[in-house]
Motif scaffolding. Structure first.
Motif, short mmCIF file in Angstrom:
data_model
loop_
_atom_site.label_atom_id
_atom_site.label_comp_id
_atom_site.label_asym_id
_atom_site.label_seq_id
_atom_site.Cartn_x
_atom_site.Cartn_y
_atom_site.Cartn_z
N PRO A 166 -1.57 -8.31 -5.91
CA PRO A 166 -1.87 -9.30 -6.96
C PRO A 166 -2.09 -8.58 -8.29
O PRO A 166 -2.80 -7.57 -8.33
N ASN A 167 -1.46 -9.07 -9.34
CA ASN A 167 -1.52 -8.43 -10.67
C ASN A 167 -1.13 -6.96 -10.61
O ASN A 167 -1.65 -6.14 -11.37
N GLY A 168 -0.26 -6.64 -9.67
CA GLY A 168 0.23 -5.27 -9.59
C GLY A 168 -0.74 -4.27 -8.97
O GLY A 168 -0.45 -3.08 -8.89
N GLU A 169 -1.89 -4.77 -8.49
CA GLU A 169 -2.89 -3.85 -7.96
C GLU A 169 -2.92 -3.92 -6.43
O GLU A 169 -3.19 -4.98 -5.84
N ALA A 170 -2.64 -2.77 -5.77
CA ALA A 170 -2.63 -2.75 -4.30
C ALA A 170 -3.99 -3.22 -3.77
O ALA A 170 -5.02 -2.66 -4.12
#
Ligand code: TXA
Ligand code: MG
Length: 306
Positions: free
Chosen positions: A159-163
Protein backbone atom coordinates in the motif's frame (compact mmCIF):
# COMPACT_ATOMS: atom_id res chain seq x y z
CA UNK A 1 -10.44 -30.27 -6.07
CA UNK A 2 -8.19 -30.02 -3.02
CA UNK A 3 -4.45 -29.53 -3.55
CA UNK A 4 -1.48 -29.91 -1.23
CA UNK A 5 0.89 -27.02 -0.61
CA UNK A 6 3.77 -26.62 1.82
CA UNK A 7 1.57 -24.41 4.05
CA UNK A 8 -1.95 -25.91 4.16
CA UNK A 9 -4.26 -27.74 1.75
CA UNK A 10 -6.11 -25.51 -0.70
CA UNK A 11 -9.52 -25.83 -2.33
CA UNK A 12 -8.66 -25.11 -5.93
CA UNK A 13 -10.47 -24.04 -9.07
CA UNK A 14 -9.71 -22.21 -12.31
CA UNK A 15 -8.91 -18.73 -11.02
CA UNK A 16 -9.96 -17.04 -14.24
CA UNK A 17 -13.38 -18.72 -14.40
CA UNK A 18 -15.98 -16.91 -12.29
CA UNK A 19 -18.30 -19.94 -12.13
CA UNK A 20 -15.53 -22.22 -10.89
CA UNK A 21 -14.46 -19.62 -8.32
CA UNK A 22 -18.06 -19.20 -7.16
CA UNK A 23 -18.15 -22.89 -6.30
CA UNK A 24 -15.20 -22.42 -3.94
CA UNK A 25 -17.09 -19.74 -2.02
CA UNK A 26 -20.12 -22.04 -1.85
CA UNK A 27 -18.18 -25.08 -0.67
CA UNK A 28 -16.41 -23.11 2.06
CA UNK A 29 -19.45 -21.05 2.98
CA UNK A 30 -17.07 -18.14 2.57
CA UNK A 31 -18.28 -14.54 2.45
CA UNK A 32 -17.52 -12.96 -0.92
CA UNK A 33 -15.81 -9.98 0.72
CA UNK A 34 -12.85 -12.27 1.47
CA UNK A 35 -10.56 -12.39 -1.60
CA UNK A 36 -8.70 -15.49 -2.83
CA UNK A 37 -5.04 -16.14 -3.62
CA UNK A 38 -4.07 -17.16 -7.17
CA UNK A 39 -1.42 -19.88 -7.48
CA UNK A 40 0.85 -20.07 -10.50
CA UNK A 41 3.93 -22.16 -11.35
CA UNK A 42 6.43 -19.51 -12.48
CA UNK A 43 7.26 -15.84 -12.00
CA UNK A 44 6.37 -15.26 -15.66
CA UNK A 45 2.92 -16.73 -15.07
CA UNK A 46 2.50 -14.62 -11.92
CA UNK A 47 3.49 -11.44 -13.75
CA UNK A 48 0.65 -11.95 -16.22
CA UNK A 49 -1.81 -11.56 -13.34
CA UNK A 50 -0.60 -8.15 -12.21
CA UNK A 51 0.11 -4.77 -13.80
CA UNK A 52 3.04 -3.87 -11.55
CA UNK A 53 6.19 -5.59 -10.46
CA UNK A 54 7.83 -3.34 -7.84
CA UNK A 55 11.54 -3.85 -7.11
CA UNK A 56 10.85 -5.11 -3.59
CA UNK A 57 8.24 -7.59 -4.85
CA UNK A 58 10.74 -8.88 -7.39
CA UNK A 59 13.35 -9.25 -4.69
CA UNK A 60 11.04 -11.19 -2.38
CA UNK A 61 9.73 -13.37 -5.22
CA UNK A 62 13.25 -14.20 -6.32
CA UNK A 63 14.33 -15.16 -2.80
CA UNK A 64 11.16 -16.82 -1.44
CA UNK A 65 9.36 -18.54 -4.34
CA UNK A 66 8.38 -21.27 -4.60
CA UNK A 67 7.48 -20.88 -0.95
CA UNK A 68 5.12 -19.71 1.80
CA UNK A 69 4.82 -16.07 0.67
CA UNK A 70 1.88 -14.33 -1.00
CA UNK A 71 2.38 -10.98 -2.71
CA UNK A 72 -0.57 -8.61 -3.05
CA UNK A 73 -0.20 -6.54 -6.22
CA UNK A 74 -2.43 -4.52 -8.58
CA UNK A 75 -4.56 -6.99 -10.49
CA UNK A 76 -4.55 -7.52 -14.22
CA UNK A 77 -7.86 -6.71 -15.96
CA UNK A 78 -8.71 -10.37 -16.69
CA UNK A 79 -8.63 -11.41 -13.00
CA UNK A 80 -12.30 -11.83 -12.00
CA UNK A 81 -13.86 -9.49 -9.43
CA UNK A 82 -14.95 -12.48 -7.42
CA UNK A 83 -11.31 -13.52 -6.88
CA UNK A 84 -10.28 -10.10 -5.56
CA UNK A 85 -13.58 -9.33 -3.81
CA UNK A 86 -13.74 -6.21 -5.92
CA UNK A 87 -10.36 -4.92 -4.70
CA UNK A 88 -7.94 -3.53 -7.27
CA UNK A 89 -5.23 -5.87 -5.97
CA UNK A 90 -4.79 -9.64 -6.15
CA UNK A 91 -2.93 -12.14 -3.92
CA UNK A 92 -0.35 -14.19 -5.84
CA UNK A 93 1.98 -17.01 -4.93
CA UNK A 94 4.07 -19.91 -6.22
CA UNK A 95 3.57 -22.75 -3.75
CA UNK A 96 6.34 -25.18 -2.97
CA UNK A 97 4.92 -28.63 -3.45
CA UNK A 98 6.10 -30.96 -6.21
CA UNK A 99 2.62 -32.35 -7.03
CA UNK A 100 0.95 -28.97 -7.13
CA UNK A 101 3.77 -27.37 -9.09
CA UNK A 102 3.51 -30.20 -11.62
CA UNK A 103 -0.25 -29.71 -11.81
CA UNK A 104 0.07 -25.93 -12.25
CA UNK A 105 2.63 -26.46 -15.02
CA UNK A 106 0.04 -28.52 -16.95
CA UNK A 107 -2.60 -25.78 -16.80
CA UNK A 108 -2.89 -22.61 -18.83
CA UNK A 109 -4.65 -20.79 -16.00
CA UNK A 110 -3.82 -20.05 -12.33
CA UNK A 111 -5.56 -21.90 -9.52
CA UNK A 112 -7.56 -19.86 -7.04
CA UNK A 113 -7.19 -21.68 -3.75
CA UNK A 114 -8.18 -20.68 -0.25
CA UNK A 115 -7.42 -23.04 2.59
CA UNK A 116 -9.67 -26.10 2.24
CA UNK A 117 -11.71 -25.62 5.42
CA UNK A 118 -15.16 -24.25 6.20
CA UNK A 119 -14.85 -20.47 6.59
CA UNK A 120 -13.36 -19.43 9.92
CA UNK A 121 -12.23 -22.93 10.97
CA UNK A 122 -8.71 -24.31 11.40
CA UNK A 123 -6.89 -24.91 8.08
CA UNK A 124 -6.25 -28.52 6.95
CA UNK A 125 -2.68 -29.80 6.90
CA UNK A 126 -3.41 -33.34 5.68
CA UNK A 127 -5.65 -34.83 2.98
CA UNK A 128 -7.62 -36.53 5.76
CA UNK A 129 -8.41 -33.16 7.37
CA UNK A 130 -9.94 -32.06 4.05
CA UNK A 131 -11.92 -35.27 3.71
CA UNK A 132 -13.19 -34.95 7.29
CA UNK A 133 -14.41 -31.42 6.83
CA UNK A 134 -15.57 -30.93 3.28
CA UNK A 135 -16.75 -34.46 2.50
CA UNK A 136 -19.61 -33.50 0.19
CA UNK A 137 -18.13 -30.72 -1.86
CA UNK A 138 -14.70 -31.99 -2.85
CA UNK A 139 -14.76 -34.74 -5.49
CA UNK A 140 -11.01 -35.10 -5.59
CA UNK A 141 -8.17 -34.60 -3.12
CA UNK A 142 -4.63 -34.64 -4.43
CA UNK A 143 -2.89 -36.29 -1.49
CA UNK A 144 0.59 -34.84 -1.16
CA UNK A 145 1.19 -35.95 2.41
CA UNK A 146 1.26 -33.70 5.46
CA UNK A 147 2.08 -30.02 4.79
CA UNK A 148 5.70 -29.37 5.72
CA UNK A 149 5.23 -25.80 7.05
CA UNK A 150 1.78 -26.15 8.64
CA UNK A 151 0.65 -22.50 8.79
CA UNK A 152 -0.61 -20.35 5.91
CA UNK A 153 1.64 -18.16 3.78
CA UNK A 154 2.89 -14.78 4.93
CA UNK A 155 1.08 -12.07 2.96
CA UNK A 156 2.92 -8.92 1.89
CA UNK A 157 1.24 -5.99 0.13
CA UNK A 158 2.55 -2.63 -1.03
CA UNK A 159 0.00 0.00 0.00
CA UNK A 160 1.39 3.42 -1.03
CA UNK A 161 4.46 1.60 -2.25
CA UNK A 162 5.47 0.50 1.24
CA UNK A 163 6.06 -3.24 1.82
CA UNK A 164 3.56 -4.21 4.53
CA UNK A 165 2.87 -7.56 6.17
CA UNK A 166 -0.87 -8.29 5.95
CA UNK A 167 -0.72 -11.77 7.49
CA UNK A 168 2.04 -13.38 9.54
CA UNK A 169 2.71 -16.85 8.17
CA UNK A 170 5.17 -19.42 6.91
CA UNK A 171 7.89 -16.97 5.84
CA UNK A 172 9.44 -15.41 8.97
CA UNK A 173 9.22 -11.62 9.28
CA UNK A 174 12.96 -11.61 10.09
CA UNK A 175 13.70 -13.18 6.70
CA UNK A 176 11.68 -10.53 4.84
CA UNK A 177 13.42 -7.75 6.77
CA UNK A 178 16.82 -9.24 6.07
CA UNK A 179 16.04 -9.48 2.36
CA UNK A 180 14.70 -5.93 2.09
CA UNK A 181 17.23 -4.43 4.47
CA UNK A 182 14.67 -2.53 6.55
CA UNK A 183 11.87 -3.16 9.07
CA UNK A 184 8.43 -3.94 7.63
CA UNK A 185 5.15 -2.47 8.73
CA UNK A 186 2.93 -5.22 10.15
CA UNK A 187 -0.76 -4.54 9.65
CA UNK A 188 -2.63 -7.75 10.31
CA UNK A 189 -5.84 -6.49 11.87
CA UNK A 190 -9.01 -5.30 10.33
CA UNK A 191 -12.38 -5.59 11.98
CA UNK A 192 -14.90 -4.20 9.54
CA UNK A 193 -13.52 -4.32 6.06
CA UNK A 194 -11.07 -7.18 5.78
CA UNK A 195 -9.12 -5.87 2.80
CA UNK A 196 -6.69 -8.53 3.89
CA UNK A 197 -6.42 -12.11 5.00
CA UNK A 198 -7.77 -13.97 7.88
CA UNK A 199 -7.69 -10.39 9.07
CA UNK A 200 -10.89 -10.86 11.01
CA UNK A 201 -9.99 -10.98 14.67
CA UNK A 202 -11.86 -14.25 15.14
CA UNK A 203 -10.63 -16.73 12.57
CA UNK A 204 -8.67 -19.98 12.29
CA UNK A 205 -10.77 -21.04 15.26
CA UNK A 206 -11.73 -24.42 16.72
CA UNK A 207 -15.26 -24.81 18.05
CA UNK A 208 -14.14 -25.26 21.63
CA UNK A 209 -13.19 -22.28 23.74
CA UNK A 210 -9.48 -21.45 23.55
CA UNK A 211 -7.69 -19.49 26.25
CA UNK A 212 -4.21 -18.37 25.25
CA UNK A 213 -1.67 -17.16 27.76
CA UNK A 214 1.87 -17.28 29.04
CA UNK A 215 2.91 -20.38 30.94
CA UNK A 216 2.57 -18.44 34.16
CA UNK A 217 -0.93 -17.23 33.30
CA UNK A 218 -2.05 -20.75 32.40
CA UNK A 219 -0.63 -22.17 35.64
CA UNK A 220 -2.35 -19.43 37.64
CA UNK A 221 -5.60 -20.19 35.89
CA UNK A 222 -5.32 -23.91 36.68
CA UNK A 223 -4.40 -23.20 40.30
CA UNK A 224 -7.40 -20.91 40.66
CA UNK A 225 -9.61 -23.63 39.14
CA UNK A 226 -8.20 -26.21 41.57
CA UNK A 227 -8.74 -23.83 44.51
CA UNK A 228 -12.47 -23.60 43.81
CA UNK A 229 -12.63 -27.35 43.32
CA UNK A 230 -13.45 -27.05 39.62
CA UNK A 231 -12.44 -30.20 37.83
CA UNK A 232 -9.73 -30.03 35.24
CA UNK A 233 -10.97 -33.18 33.48
CA UNK A 234 -12.53 -31.05 30.77
CA UNK A 235 -9.43 -28.96 30.13
CA UNK A 236 -6.70 -29.64 27.59
CA UNK A 237 -3.36 -27.86 27.36
CA UNK A 238 -1.56 -27.07 24.14
CA UNK A 239 1.93 -26.18 25.32
CA UNK A 240 5.05 -25.10 23.52
CA UNK A 241 7.92 -27.28 24.69
CA UNK A 242 7.03 -28.97 28.00
CA UNK A 243 3.96 -30.05 29.91
CA UNK A 244 2.37 -27.94 32.63
CA UNK A 245 2.92 -29.47 36.10
CA UNK A 246 -0.83 -29.59 36.74
CA UNK A 247 -3.43 -32.30 36.18
CA UNK A 248 -5.55 -31.74 33.07
CA UNK A 249 -7.35 -34.18 30.79
CA UNK A 250 -4.65 -34.12 28.16
CA UNK A 251 -1.58 -32.13 27.16
CA UNK A 252 -0.07 -31.65 23.74
CA UNK A 253 3.56 -30.55 23.43
CA UNK A 254 4.13 -28.76 20.11
CA UNK A 255 7.90 -29.15 20.07
CA UNK A 256 9.89 -30.90 22.79
CA UNK A 257 13.01 -29.37 21.21
CA UNK A 258 11.58 -25.88 21.48
CA UNK A 259 11.58 -25.42 17.70
CA UNK A 260 9.08 -22.86 16.40
CA UNK A 261 9.12 -24.58 12.98
CA UNK A 262 8.22 -27.95 14.46
CA UNK A 263 5.56 -26.29 16.60
CA UNK A 264 4.00 -24.65 13.51
CA UNK A 265 4.03 -28.02 11.76
CA UNK A 266 2.01 -29.59 14.61
CA UNK A 267 -0.25 -26.65 15.51
CA UNK A 268 -3.36 -27.16 13.38
CA UNK A 269 -3.40 -30.96 13.75
CA UNK A 270 -3.17 -30.56 17.52
CA UNK A 271 -5.99 -28.01 17.60
CA UNK A 272 -8.16 -30.32 15.51
CA UNK A 273 -7.46 -33.35 17.68
CA UNK A 274 -8.27 -31.45 20.87
CA UNK A 275 -11.32 -29.88 19.26
CA UNK A 276 -12.74 -33.30 18.40
CA UNK A 277 -11.99 -34.84 21.83
CA UNK A 278 -15.44 -35.15 23.48
CA UNK A 279 -13.95 -34.86 26.98
CA UNK A 280 -12.59 -31.39 26.33
CA UNK A 281 -14.50 -28.15 26.93
CA UNK A 282 -11.62 -25.69 27.14
CA UNK A 283 -8.23 -25.58 25.43
CA UNK A 284 -5.46 -23.71 27.23
CA UNK A 285 -2.79 -22.62 24.76
CA UNK A 286 0.66 -21.38 25.64
CA UNK A 287 2.17 -18.55 23.56
CA UNK A 288 5.14 -19.56 21.43
CA UNK A 289 8.33 -17.49 21.55
CA UNK A 290 7.74 -14.35 19.47
CA UNK A 291 10.28 -15.02 16.73
CA UNK A 292 10.30 -16.81 13.36
CA UNK A 293 7.18 -18.93 12.86
CA UNK A 294 6.37 -18.34 16.53
CA UNK A 295 4.80 -15.05 15.40
CA UNK A 296 2.46 -16.89 13.02
CA UNK A 297 1.59 -19.42 15.74
CA UNK A 298 0.74 -16.64 18.19
CA UNK A 299 -1.30 -14.83 15.56
CA UNK A 300 -3.40 -17.98 15.00
CA UNK A 301 -3.76 -18.58 18.76
CA UNK A 302 -4.85 -14.97 19.23
CA UNK A 303 -7.56 -15.37 16.61
CA UNK A 304 -8.56 -18.84 17.85
CA UNK A 305 -9.09 -17.38 21.32
CA UNK A 306 -10.87 -14.21 20.18
O1 TXA B 1 -0.81 -20.59 2.50
C1 TXA B 1 -1.76 -20.08 1.94
O2 TXA B 1 -1.81 -18.88 1.65
C2 TXA B 1 -2.96 -20.99 1.64
C3 TXA B 1 -2.54 -21.98 0.54
C4 TXA B 1 -3.68 -22.84 0.09
O3 TXA B 1 -1.94 -21.29 -0.52
N1 TXA B 1 -4.08 -20.23 1.23
C5 TXA B 1 -4.78 -19.47 2.10
O4 TXA B 1 -5.87 -18.88 1.51
O5 TXA B 1 -4.50 -19.34 3.27
P1 TXA B 1 -7.04 -18.21 2.34
O6 TXA B 1 -8.02 -17.78 1.34
O7 TXA B 1 -7.50 -19.13 3.41
O8 TXA B 1 -6.36 -16.95 2.95
C6 TXA B 1 -5.85 -16.01 2.06
C7 TXA B 1 -6.03 -14.64 2.59
C8 TXA B 1 -7.50 -14.28 2.67
O9 TXA B 1 -7.94 -14.19 4.01
C9 TXA B 1 -7.61 -12.97 1.94
O10 TXA B 1 -8.31 -12.02 2.71
C10 TXA B 1 -6.16 -12.54 1.68
O11 TXA B 1 -5.45 -13.72 1.65
N2 TXA B 1 -6.08 -11.86 0.41
C11 TXA B 1 -6.30 -12.37 -0.79
N3 TXA B 1 -6.25 -11.41 -1.72
C12 TXA B 1 -5.98 -10.26 -1.08
C13 TXA B 1 -5.84 -8.90 -1.48
N4 TXA B 1 -5.98 -8.53 -2.74
N5 TXA B 1 -5.58 -7.97 -0.53
C14 TXA B 1 -5.46 -8.33 0.74
N6 TXA B 1 -5.59 -9.59 1.18
C15 TXA B 1 -5.86 -10.55 0.30
MG1 MG C 1 -8.14 -19.68 5.23
Amino acid sequence: MAIPTETVYGLAANGLDTHAVARIFEAKNRPTFDPLILHAPTVTAVQQLTTQWPTEAALLAEACWPGPLTLVLPRAAHVPDLVTAGLDTVGLRIPQHPLTLALLALLDFPLAAPSANPFGYVSPTTAQHVADQLPDCVEYILDGGPCTIGVESTIVGFPNGEATVLRLGGTPLEKLERLLGHPLRVHTHSTSRPNAPGMLSSHYAPRKRVLAGTREELLNFLQAQAAIGAHSAEIAALVFSSELPMPVATQWVLSADGSVNEAAYHLFGALRTLDSDPRIQLILAEWAPEHGLGRAINDRLRRASA
